[in-house]
Scaffold this motif. Structure first.
Motif, short mmCIF file in Angstrom:
data_model
loop_
_atom_site.label_atom_id
_atom_site.label_comp_id
_atom_site.label_asym_id
_atom_site.label_seq_id
_atom_site.Cartn_x
_atom_site.Cartn_y
_atom_site.Cartn_z
N SER A 1 15.61 5.57 -1.42
CA SER A 1 16.43 5.87 -2.34
C SER A 1 18.07 5.55 -1.93
O SER A 1 18.30 5.32 -0.86
CB SER A 1 16.43 7.30 -2.88
OG SER A 1 17.01 8.27 -1.64
N GLU A 2 18.98 5.28 -3.01
CA GLU A 2 20.21 5.19 -2.63
C GLU A 2 20.85 6.34 -1.91
O GLU A 2 21.85 5.93 -1.23
CB GLU A 2 20.94 5.05 -4.05
CG GLU A 2 20.57 3.87 -4.97
CD GLU A 2 21.33 3.87 -6.29
OE1 GLU A 2 22.23 4.60 -6.43
OE2 GLU A 2 21.02 2.68 -7.00
N GLY A 3 20.71 7.49 -2.01
CA GLY A 3 21.12 8.43 -1.07
C GLY A 3 20.97 8.56 0.33
O GLY A 3 21.87 8.56 1.23
N ASP A 4 19.79 7.84 0.67
CA ASP A 4 19.43 7.69 2.17
C ASP A 4 20.10 6.49 2.55
O ASP A 4 20.73 6.70 3.73
CB ASP A 4 17.99 7.42 2.34
CG ASP A 4 17.04 8.49 1.77
OD1 ASP A 4 17.51 9.79 1.57
OD2 ASP A 4 15.97 8.34 1.48
N VAL A 5 20.39 5.51 1.61
CA VAL A 5 21.23 4.30 2.12
C VAL A 5 22.70 4.72 2.49
O VAL A 5 23.46 4.38 3.24
CB VAL A 5 21.33 3.13 1.01
CG1 VAL A 5 22.11 2.08 1.57
CG2 VAL A 5 19.86 2.62 0.79
N GLN A 6 23.32 5.39 1.51
CA GLN A 6 24.71 6.05 1.71
C GLN A 6 24.81 6.92 2.75
O GLN A 6 25.86 6.96 3.64
CB GLN A 6 25.02 7.03 0.47
CG GLN A 6 25.22 5.74 -0.81
CD GLN A 6 25.72 6.66 -2.11
OE1 GLN A 6 25.62 7.94 -1.90
NE2 GLN A 6 25.85 6.12 -3.18
N GLN A 7 23.62 7.72 3.04
CA GLN A 7 23.64 8.73 4.17
C GLN A 7 23.66 7.83 5.52
O GLN A 7 24.55 8.14 6.47
CB GLN A 7 22.69 9.48 4.26
CG GLN A 7 22.57 10.63 5.23
CD GLN A 7 23.83 11.57 5.26
OE1 GLN A 7 24.29 11.86 4.11
NE2 GLN A 7 24.29 12.17 6.48
N PRO B 1 12.57 3.09 15.03
CA PRO B 1 12.27 1.78 14.50
C PRO B 1 12.42 1.50 13.02
O PRO B 1 12.56 2.50 12.43
CB PRO B 1 10.74 1.75 14.76
CG PRO B 1 10.14 3.21 14.66
CD PRO B 1 11.44 4.06 15.23
N SER B 2 12.88 0.27 12.88
CA SER B 2 13.41 -0.05 11.48
C SER B 2 12.18 -0.14 10.33
O SER B 2 11.09 -0.68 10.93
CB SER B 2 14.20 -1.47 11.59
OG SER B 2 13.19 -2.46 12.03
N PRO B 3 12.34 0.56 9.36
CA PRO B 3 11.22 0.36 8.45
C PRO B 3 10.94 -0.97 7.95
O PRO B 3 11.68 -1.83 8.04
CB PRO B 3 11.86 1.41 7.43
CG PRO B 3 13.21 1.25 7.25
CD PRO B 3 13.52 0.97 8.70
N SER B 4 9.87 -1.09 7.60
CA SER B 4 9.33 -2.31 7.11
C SER B 4 9.98 -2.55 5.78
O SER B 4 10.42 -1.84 5.05
CB SER B 4 7.76 -2.41 6.92
OG SER B 4 7.29 -1.19 5.96
N PRO B 5 9.87 -3.88 5.22
CA PRO B 5 10.62 -4.14 3.92
C PRO B 5 10.20 -3.65 2.84
O PRO B 5 10.85 -3.05 2.00
CB PRO B 5 10.34 -5.74 3.89
CG PRO B 5 10.53 -6.39 5.41
CD PRO B 5 9.71 -5.17 6.15
N PRO B 6 8.68 -3.26 2.68
CA PRO B 6 8.46 -2.53 1.74
C PRO B 6 8.66 -1.11 1.69
O PRO B 6 9.26 -0.70 0.35
CB PRO B 6 6.83 -2.68 1.70
CG PRO B 6 6.58 -3.71 2.65
CD PRO B 6 7.53 -3.91 3.46
N ALA B 7 8.96 -0.55 2.73
CA ALA B 7 9.08 0.90 2.88
C ALA B 7 10.77 0.90 2.55
O ALA B 7 11.21 2.12 1.88
CB ALA B 7 9.00 1.40 4.27
#
Length: 660
Positions: free
Chosen positions: A327-333, A316-322
């Motif tokens: 971190s930027e590393g999770d986004v790049q991963q 499930p997609s995380p909520s907007p606050p989460a």
């Protein structure tokens, strides 16, 4: 001779000989000026003969001898029949030099040869100078810049060399098609934005090569069009525009056929043959086709399945606050994981596309084979049906065989009679048709001959027009050149003065001819008178001798008279012979005096002195060369000892010295 010398001096100055102002005749020309004048004339008459020859005599006697022999051989190659050799140039003789210069001046190219062999127009002199310089450069051996001696460095340009690199040029006259009006936008672009030709190439060294290539391409295209139009275009009986349009349509149709044959699969092209569609876009659309709907559905379902799997794996997609706290590393991963999944999906789809393409090719081959079998079976089925109909009709006729045979015979006889009547009718119609066909055929043959004759006349007229236009251009350029030369000529010498001088020369020649004719007539009259007196004297003596001889037999005194008469006749004969010998001697004296004057003019004594001096100088040169050669020679003796033959510099004695 003064007029001849003036003409020769003027002609030598015209070919570029540097003659001094005081040189008014051949007598004032020195040996150096004679050599320069001959070489200049040879270069104008035959550049191949005169280019290697120097315009001045070298200092060494052997080199002078070789130059004189080369000049004599060149003059003989041109066709000079007089006596000529190295002595003609080294020890000049006025009559020989005048004869040689007259021959060379007569050999100089005149108006017609200059118009045909040399470039005409206003810059003709500059073009001839450029051509002579280029020929002289081509006659020299080429060496790399780093290997050139000072002599070659002066004669060959040491500038940088550039390769022949060609770049396309945009010229205003090349963008306009023949017979079409140019657009206003194109005119504006060429006038306001098109750079000049010298600025279009990327390198300045490519400007000349690009212009030469452009002009060569235009010239070759124009020549090819002229040859094609004269050979094929005239035979087609079309206008140039119609011929060009037909040629373009043929070329376009060939391109379409080539593209169509290259685009279709091999099996399909072999089984179905070439398409009959004339539009290239329809053929390409038929070639592209569309994928089956089930394939599209399968591919869409596969994409949906992969997308659903990715979403399920991601959770499930995380909520907007989460998401904001990630971190930027999770986004790049996550982006890398998505990219990896998409790459796998792309590879899978590519594999499926290749597999489907292979299946399509296989199915097209199978379809072609099935279509061939179907066509073959259809042909066999139609043949069997025809055979079955024939057999069925035959079986139906068997029960009433006799009546059917009679009917068949009657039908055959009626058909034969009908064929005979039709043949007779055809013969009636055939004879006038054959006559008409023959008449029309003769008319066509006459028309073909007439058209062929007219075509040949048109071709000959085209050739005559081209030759006439070229001759007109040459004559116009020659006219301009003559006008320029007329403007450059000195204006102080008028035509009337030359005409007056020519008339004076003609009148002097006429007077001399009249005097010579008068002298010849007087000589003939005098000879006739001498002959008549001689004959009269002989006849008188014969009569007197006969009369006195008759009386001498009777009288002694008459006998003495006869002896005196014989002595008188003999003395008179000796006197006449003496007078004739005196005249002969006087003539020989005059001939010898003329020869003496000729030898004095030839400067024989001075030439002999010069020959002796040159011979002495040549012997000294040979002695010096022999001394150098002997002084630099080493000899190997059997005992491995080296001996050198030494010559004293100021003595004539030589000695062998043993060298260590």
């Amino acid at each position: 001779m003064e007029e001849v010398d003036k003409i020769l001096i003027h002609a030598l100055k015209q070919v570029g000989t540097a003659l001094p102002e005081e040189a008014l005749g051949v007598k004032q020309l020195s040996g150096e000026l004679v050599v320069e004048a001959v070489v200049r004339c040879l270069r104008v008459i035959e550049p191949g003969l005169g280019s290697p020859l120097p315009t001045a005599l070298p200092p060494g006697m052997s080199a002078r001898f070789r130059v004189g022999m080369s000049l004599a051989q060149a003059c003989q190659d041109l066709g000079y029949k007089g006596e000529i050799g190295y002595q003609t140039f080294l020890y000049s003789n006025e009559p020989e030099i005048r004869s040689l210069l007259m021959f060379l001046v007569e050999k100089l190219p005149r108006e017609r040869s200059e118009a045909s062999d040399q470039p005409t127009g206003k810059p003709a002199v500059l073009q001839r100078a450029i051509a002579a310089a280029i020929k002289a450069q081509l006659g020299l051996p080429w060496l790399p810049p780093h290997c050139r001696l000072p002599l070659h460095a002066e004669t060959q340009s040491p500038g940088a060399l550039h390769s022949f690199h060609v770049q396309p040029l945009s010229l205003p006259h090349c963008t306009k098609a023949p017979g079409q009006k140019q657009l206003q936008e194109v005119d504006d672009y060429q006038r306001d934005f098109l750079p000049p030709v010298t600025a279009q190439p990327s390198h300045h060294a490519s400007v000349v090569a690009s212009i030469l290539e452009q002009h060569t391409a235009e010239l070759s295209a124009a020549q090819e069009w002229d040859s094609e139009w004269n050979s094929q275009g005239l035979l087609s009986r079309l206008t140039p525009q119609e011929y060009r349009s037909r040629k373009v349509s043929r070329l376009r149709r060939r391109i379409e056929d080539q593209l169509r044959s290259a685009a279709l699969p091999p099996a399909e092209s072999s089984s179905w043959g070439p398409r009959s569609t004339s539009d290239l876009s329809e053929m390409l659309q038929a070639f592209r086709g569309s994928a089956p709907s089930d394939h599209m559905l399968t591919k869409g379902a596969h994409i949906q399945k992969v997308t659903f799997t990715q979403q399920a794996a991601a959770g499930p997609s995380p909520s907007p606050p989460a998401a904001a706290h990630q971190s930027e590393g999770d986004v790049q991963q996550r982006q890398q994981d998505e990219q990896r999944c998409l790459q796998q999906l792309l590879q899978h789809l590519s594999t499926d596309v290749d597999q489907l393409a292979t299946d399509m090719r296989h199915m097209s081959v199978t379809n072609a084979q099935v279509l061939d079998e179907l066509k073959q079976r259809d042909r066999e089925n139609s043949e069997n049906k025809d055979k079955m109909q024939v057999k069925k009709k035959t079986i139906d006729l068997l029960p009433d065989m006799d009546n059917n045979l009679l009917k068949l015979q009657a039908l055959v006889e009626a058909s034969a009679k009908r064929v005979v009547s039709l043949a007779s009718q055809w013969e009636k119609h055939r004879a006038p048709l054959i006559d008409e066909h023959r008449r029309l055929k003769e008319i066509c043959s006459h028309q073909d001959l007439e058209s062929t004759r007219k075509l040949s006349d048109i071709k000959s007229l085209h050739d005559k027009i081209r030759v006439s236009s070229e001759e007109a251009k040459k004559k116009e350029e020659l006219y301009k050149q003559l006008l320029t030369e007329l403007e450059n000529l000195p204006q102080d010498a008028s035509r009337s003065a030359y005409t007056q001088r020519i008339l004076e020369i003609v009148s002097n020649i006429k007077k001399q001819k009249e005097e010579i004719t008068k002298i010849l007539s007087d000589t003939k009259d005098l000879q006739k008178e001498i002959n008549s007196l001689t004959g009269k004297l002989d006849r008188t003596f014969a009569v007197t001798d006969e009369l006195v001889f008759k009386d001498a037999k009777k009288d002694e005194s008459v006998r003495k008279s006869y002896k005196y008469l014989a002595a008188l006749h003999e003395n008179c004969h000796q006197l006449i012979q003496t007078i004739e010998d005196t005249g002969t001697i006087l003539r020989e004296i005059r001939d010898l005096e003329e020869q003496i004057e000729t030898e004095n003019v030839s400067k024989t004594v001075a030439n002999l002195q010069r020959i002796q001096e040159d011979h002495q100088a040549l012997r000294q040169e040979n002695s010096a060369l022999a001394a150098k050669l002997l002084c630099s020679t080493e000899w190997m003796w059997p005992g491995n000892d080296v001996a050198r033959y030494r010559c004293g510099p100021a003595t004539s004695t030589c000695s062998w010295n043993q060298l260590e």
